[in-house]
Design an enzyme around this catalytic site. Structure first.
Site, mmCIF file in Angstrom:
data_model
loop_
_atom_site.group_PDB
_atom_site.id
_atom_site.type_symbol
_atom_site.label_atom_id
_atom_site.label_comp_id
_atom_site.label_asym_id
_atom_site.label_seq_id
_atom_site.Cartn_x
_atom_site.Cartn_y
_atom_site.Cartn_z
ATOM 1 C CB CYS A 149 -0.961 0.000 1.185
ATOM 2 S SG CYS A 149 -0.156 -0.149 2.798
ATOM 3 C CG HIS A 208 -4.584 0.716 4.028
ATOM 4 N ND1 HIS A 208 -3.987 -0.011 3.016
ATOM 5 C CD2 HIS A 208 -5.555 1.479 3.439
ATOM 6 C CE1 HIS A 208 -4.579 0.293 1.872
ATOM 7 N NE2 HIS A 208 -5.522 1.189 2.089
ATOM 8 C CG ASN A 254 -8.347 3.155 0.503
ATOM 9 O OD1 ASN A 254 -7.430 2.351 0.348
ATOM 10 N ND2 ASN A 254 -9.204 3.064 1.502
#
Length: 446
Positions: free
Chosen positions: A77, A177, A197
């Site tokens: 991520c 994250h 995202n």
């Protein structure tokens, strides 16, 4: 003299080439060996044109585009976040791993321990799965002439709280994250904020400045880490990247973004239709077998074209099975007691609600004896028709991270549980309400 490959700059694709990396993934930086992260990386299959472009379509550079990367089963991520923030595929897992290695060397020098070669346990800036520290992101952005400031810093905290829309980009760490928020030029000459995202199935989401302020305030209150990225962001266009993009990398114009979001809405609508409408796609007339007998709530009968047979769909939990659920189960839910727990949760009385939930779950286990309690009979995932929502949805609505964590860890609540009326998951609700910490818990690995 120790060889050091040049760190990537923002103006070109940052992929290490010609540095003699053996097939095993081990190379040398200076005189220290280093092993590349070995997590589940995105598929390397190339595509021409990218999946969001129609065959023969050319990028003219006139229409505004937004860049986004979709995260799969990998833990990269940080890579997706950086590239989305910079609006182009500038960094790879390899280049970030090199930066992590340099930081590790610098830290050991400060500790006067330069004689020791790095080991898996001593590398603190990247792990084997591809999780990178915040220092790696900071150093990577510095190579692009951008500065990174913690939003809790006294000099910027008041400015961000007063008018976050004046900034250009944020990097957020929500329960480990990484998520990028970036303001980009969009249609009509507007400057539009996007939430980029990498785990959002529908792609980049346009958000308002009011939502941005609410999200940042919620994240700060929940002690998530928000970094303000300042400096001159260099413009990025698809023409800069001559090689074909990988499947998870997308430049999206307005039409492509709408198409991607429409596909996700259609997918969710199909699930809702199956849950609420009973049996979509039933076989025609006399060719169909006899419809199975009555099924208890919240089960529905669904026809499978592939198997030419009926199966059973639990609209509350999403469970599907070929066996008839029936009413003669060893455990049965007390609907009145279940409704009371949900009433307490809806009122925000979580200590009492969780206390009563624990008693109800113990009663179920006592009823089942040696049998395994099916998920469809669990109180934690039960949705009475009068409520239309479960406990996990109320926790997400209220932004109560403590209650949500107990539901997930102590009671095994289902993250995929959907509301009856709109078919929303708890993550959908937390996202719409701007509850950053709750969203991070729901997106973190189970």
């Amino acid at each position: 003299r120790s060889f050091r490959p040049q760190l990537p700059r923002c103006g070109r694709r940052a992929v290490v080439r010609g540095h003699g990396v053996p097939a095993c993934g081990r190379w040398r930086l200076g005189r220290h060996p280093f092993v590349a992260p070995t997590g589940s990386f995105p598929a390397k299959q190339r595509q021409r044109p990218p999946r969001h472009a129609e065959a023969g379509e050319k990028w003219g550079g006139a229409a505004p585009v937004v860049y986004w990367e979709r995260q799969g089963a990998d833990c990269l991520c940080a890579v997706h976040c950086l590239n989305a923030l910079l609006q182009g595929p500038h960094f790879s897992a390899v280049t970030l791993a090199e930066i992590a290695q340099e930081l590790d060397l610098e830290e050991r020098r400060l500790l006067h321990d330069d004689r020791c070669a790095p080991t898996p346990s001593s590398r603190g800036n990247v792990d084997a799965a591809g999780n990178f520290s915040s220092q790696v992101l900071h150093r990577a952005l510095q190579t692009c002439d951008l500065s990174v400031v913690d939003s809790r810093h006294e000099d910027v905290r008041a400015e961000v709280a007063r008018d976050p829309g004046r900034e250009t980009g944020f990097v957020c760490n929500l329960s480990r994250h990484w998520v990028a928020l970036r303001k980009v030029p969009w249609h009509g000459g507007r400057q539009v904020w996007f939430n980029l995202n990498s785990k959002c199935a529908g792609g980049p989401t346009e958000v308002s400045e009011a939502w941005l302020a609410s999200f940042l305030q919620s994240a700060s209150a929940q002690r998530d880490t928000i970094f303000v990225v300042r400096g001159r962001f260099r413009p990025s266009w698809p023409e800069q990247f001559t090689q074909a993009l990988e499947r998870h990398q997308m430049f999206l114009d307005k039409d492509a973004l709408e198409r991607l979001q429409r596909e996700e809405r259609d997918r969710q609508a199909a699930e809702v239709q199956r849950a609420l409408g009973g049996a979509p796609g039933l076989p025609p007339g006399d060719a169909s077998p006899a419809l199975p007998g009555q099924v208890p709530e919240p089960w529905k009968v669904v026809w499978s074209d592939a198997e030419a047979a009926y199966y059973y769909w639990n609209t509350a939990t999403g469970v599907t099975q070929w066996e008839h659920p029936g009413e003669d189960t060893a455990v049965k839910i007390d609907r009145s007691r279940a409704s009371r727990v949900l009433d307490l949760a809806r009122a925000g009385a979580w200590p009492k609600a969780l206390e009563e939930l624990a008693v109800l779950e113990l009663d179920l286990r006592a009823q089942a004896g040696s049998q395994v309690v099916p998920r469809s009979s669990r109180y934690v995932d039960h949705i009475p028709p009068a409520h239309g929502r479960g406990l996990i949805h109320y926790a997400a609505t209220q932004g109560d991270a403590t209650a949500l964590q107990r539901l997930l860890e102590d009671f095994g609540a289902s993250r995929s549980l959907r509301t009856v009326d709109e078919g929303l998951t708890a993550a959908d609700i937390a996202w719409a309400a701007g509850h950053a910490t709750v969203l991070g818990l729901l997106l973190s690995p189970a």
